[in-house]
Design an enzyme around this catalytic site. Structure first.
Site, PDB file in Angstrom:
ATOM      1  N   LEU A  85       0.824  -1.219   0.000  1.00  0.00           N
ATOM      2  CA  LEU A  85       0.000   0.000   0.000  1.00  0.00           C
ATOM      3  C   LEU A  85       0.853   1.262   0.000  1.00  0.00           C
ATOM      4  O   LEU A  85       0.328   2.362  -0.080  1.00  0.00           O
ATOM      5  CB  LEU A  85      -0.882   0.027   1.251  1.00  0.00           C
ATOM      6  N   PRO A 127     -13.135  -3.133   5.093  1.00  0.00           N
ATOM      7  CA  PRO A 127     -11.807  -3.741   5.282  1.00  0.00           C
ATOM      8  C   PRO A 127     -10.961  -2.966   6.293  1.00  0.00           C
ATOM      9  O   PRO A 127     -10.241  -3.564   7.096  1.00  0.00           O
ATOM     10  CB  PRO A 127     -11.183  -3.670   3.878  1.00  0.00           C
ATOM     11  N   CYS A 168      27.097   0.198 -13.848  1.00  0.00           N
ATOM     12  CA  CYS A 168      27.621  -1.078 -13.358  1.00  0.00           C
ATOM     13  C   CYS A 168      27.694  -2.134 -14.468  1.00  0.00           C
ATOM     14  O   CYS A 168      28.610  -2.093 -15.284  1.00  0.00           O
ATOM     15  CB  CYS A 168      26.781  -1.545 -12.171  1.00  0.00           C
ATOM     16  N   HIS A 210      26.957   3.001  -8.665  1.00  0.00           N
ATOM     17  CA  HIS A 210      25.511   3.254  -8.807  1.00  0.00           C
ATOM     18  C   HIS A 210      25.209   4.660  -8.289  1.00  0.00           C
ATOM     19  O   HIS A 210      24.718   4.816  -7.168  1.00  0.00           O
ATOM     20  CB  HIS A 210      24.710   2.235  -7.982  1.00  0.00           C
ATOM     21  N   GLU A 235      22.878   6.531  -8.797  1.00  0.00           N
ATOM     22  CA  GLU A 235      21.454   6.768  -8.509  1.00  0.00           C
ATOM     23  C   GLU A 235      21.147   6.672  -7.012  1.00  0.00           C
ATOM     24  O   GLU A 235      20.187   7.256  -6.524  1.00  0.00           O
ATOM     25  CB  GLU A 235      20.554   5.796  -9.281  1.00  0.00           C
TER      26      GLU A 235
END
Ligand code: GLN
Length: 522
Positions: free
Chosen positions: A15, A191, A376, A499, A501
């Site tokens: 969620l 729910p 990479c 990496h 990022e």
């Protein structure tokens, strides 16, 4: 003494509790306030490093080299902080610690049990995490869904903490699903009611319910949830679908979530601290500056390259717009697939699947002058492509072939004797001494980025590659390992063993991604 916010989930997993935690943390973030995010995962893997990213989502790597749940990506990108590996608890890690203690005789004479021994260990860890990070606010996200067997003891530890500490020191946010039923044309709160009932059976009462829904919660839904779940109407907040996750802190701010939680915890709240954030988010709603192909291997609903996609967005926002990213599957690749794209990213990866397609994509970009960023495995394959096409070698990586003559990419020496899996790659932050375009991009001769790999550019081939124009523009100062490669007469042809990022955040994009995107917009 820090304040504690617990985030639990109900009805379904997936969620976006991590985004809820990161967004609330963002609201509460202030200059003189340290926020320590903790994630508790139910699985028995000691860390997610051994899990398939195409199933579980990307493995995020921290500065200290720990492989952690991808929610830490949200925390770092939202908060611009550096998290520590210890802040990710998994059942695997908790149990192995407790069993180790038992073997060391630390519980001598006792029957070691879930309660109190496992729960005490968890609370002790949380306490240590808080002091390590000198926390003013600790944000504990309990993974999974209330009612799962594997996260029960985390919830029991939450219950005990809530009892032990003064009311004003803890706050519980329960995230649930509020589905919209087409046939009857309304949102359904049952729910949510059930999941709060389940929470109560464990001795926990939520202070706030965040209702995950397609649109904002209707007034009727808010009234019902408030009535059945014993929370104030103002503490029932909407967590609707959005065009970008970066809008979530703003959506929560508009519902006063920050001030409500702060008031309950008795801490200062300065609203209006998200002005820069709001402006950046607006950029993401404007037209795309460039269309980028992310050439990887894919399954449906794939989160494997989350940090790369986010890093591209951070750069776009900095330039003043958005970016369109399309996943291009390299298992059945044709250069025509790249038509209409302004740039290409070859992400990290493992194994042989899709490799040939990636190499063809690289060749196409190199020849056609299309901006290319290799991350990479991407950088390793750029070297292989160059060796094959320009040096005419029978080049490959030891990772995917034994029957090529030239192992241009080879296993690192330190990796040869590694037998155990899990945390054994070259992981975390390493330095590179850089030159060429990479130096001007970073504006520095020394660069530090995070890593996760076992293979490297084989030094035996470096001279030949460089003689033919592929510049090694970054090396690790200790080992000499090639960290960056680039081509000079190209709009952008840069590969890195790292990496970058992982160090990009919404308000502070990574320079390499920024320059890549700039080249794509030219
Ligand atoms: N499989 C390659 C290696 O281990 C690249 C890893 C990666 O892309 N993260 O060296």
């Amino acid at each position: 003494m820090p304040k504690w916010i617990f985030v639990t989930g109900g009805v379904l997993s997936g969620l976006g509790k991590g985004l809820v935690s990161a967004s609330i943390s963002k609201l509460l973030q202030e200059e003189e306030r340290n926020i320590v995010p903790i994630k508790c995962d139910g699985y028995l893997n000691v860390d997610p490093g051994t899990m398939n990213p195409h199933e579980h989502g990307e493995v995020f790597v921290l500065e200290d080299g720990t492989e952690v749940d991808m929610d830490f990506g949200h925390y770092e990108r939202f908060l611009g902080i550096e998290c520590r590996g210890d802040w990710n608890l998994t059942s695997g890690r908790v149990f192995s610690d407790v069993i180790q203690k038992e073997r060391n005789g630390e519980y001598l004479g006792k029957t070691v049990q879930m309660v109190p021994h496992v729960t005490d260990h968890i609370k002790k860890k949380w306490g240590e995490n808080a002091s390590q990070g000198d926390a003013d606010v600790v944000m504990v996200e309990v993974g999974g869904t209330v009612g799962d067997m594997e996260n029960q003891f985390y919830l029991e530890a939450v219950r005990q903490m809530r009892n032990e500490l003064p009311d004003q020191d803890t706050y519980l946010v329960h995230t649930t699903l509020v589905p919209y039923l087409d046939a009857v044309g309304e949102q359904k709160t049952k729910p949510t009611q059930h999941s709060v009932k389940e929470l109560r059976e464990l001795g926990l009462e939520p202070d706030m319910v965040a209702g995950r829904s397609e649109d904002r919660l209707t007034e009727e839904s808010v009234e019902k949830i408030s009535l059945f779940c014993d929370v104030d109407e103002k503490e029932v907040i909407s967590d609707p679908n959005m065009d970008t996750v970066y809008r979530l802190p703003l959506v929560f701010q508009d519902q006063d979530a920050g001030s409500i939680i702060s008031e309950s915890l008795g801490i200062q709240y300065s609203s209006g601290s998200l002005e820069d954030w709001r402006e950046r988010t607006e950029n993401l709603s404007s037209g795309p500056l460039a269309k980028i192909a992310l050439c990887g291997k894919y399954t449906e609903m794939d989160d494997s390259y989350a940090s790369i996609e986010e890093a591209l967005k951070h750069s776009a926002v900095e330039i003043g717009g958005s970016v369109e990213i399309q996943q291009v599957d390299t298992e059945e690749f044709d250069p025509e697939d790249l038509e209409g794209f302004d740039g290409v990213v070859i992400p990290g990866g493992f194994g042989s699947r899709g490799v040939q397609g990636k190499i063809e994509a690289i060749r196409h970009c190199r020849r056609e002058g299309i901006p290319l960023l290799g991350i990479c495995y991407g950088m390793q394959l750029m070297s292989i492509e160059y060796a094959r096409t320009v040096l005419d070698l029978d080049a490959a990586s030891e990772e995917f072939s034994d029957d090529h003559e030239d192992s241009v990419i080879k296993e690192m020496k330190e990796q040869k004797n590694v037998e155990k899996m899990g945390g054994t790659m070259r992981l975390g932050s390493y330095k590179a001494e850089v030159s060429g375009r990479v130096e001007s991009i970073y504006g520095s001769k020394e660069v530090e980025e995070r890593h996760r790999h076992r293979y490297e550019l084989n030094p035996e081939y470096e001279e030949r590659l460089e003689a033919e124009g592929l510049r090694i523009s970054g090396r690790n100062p200790e080992s000499g390992l090639a960290e960056f490669i680039e081509l000079e007469d190209h709009r952008f042809f840069i590969g890195t063993q790292a990496h970058p990022e992982f160090t990009s955040s919404f308000e502070d994009p990574n320079p390499l991604y920024l320059e890549f995107l700039n080249s794509c917009t030219e």
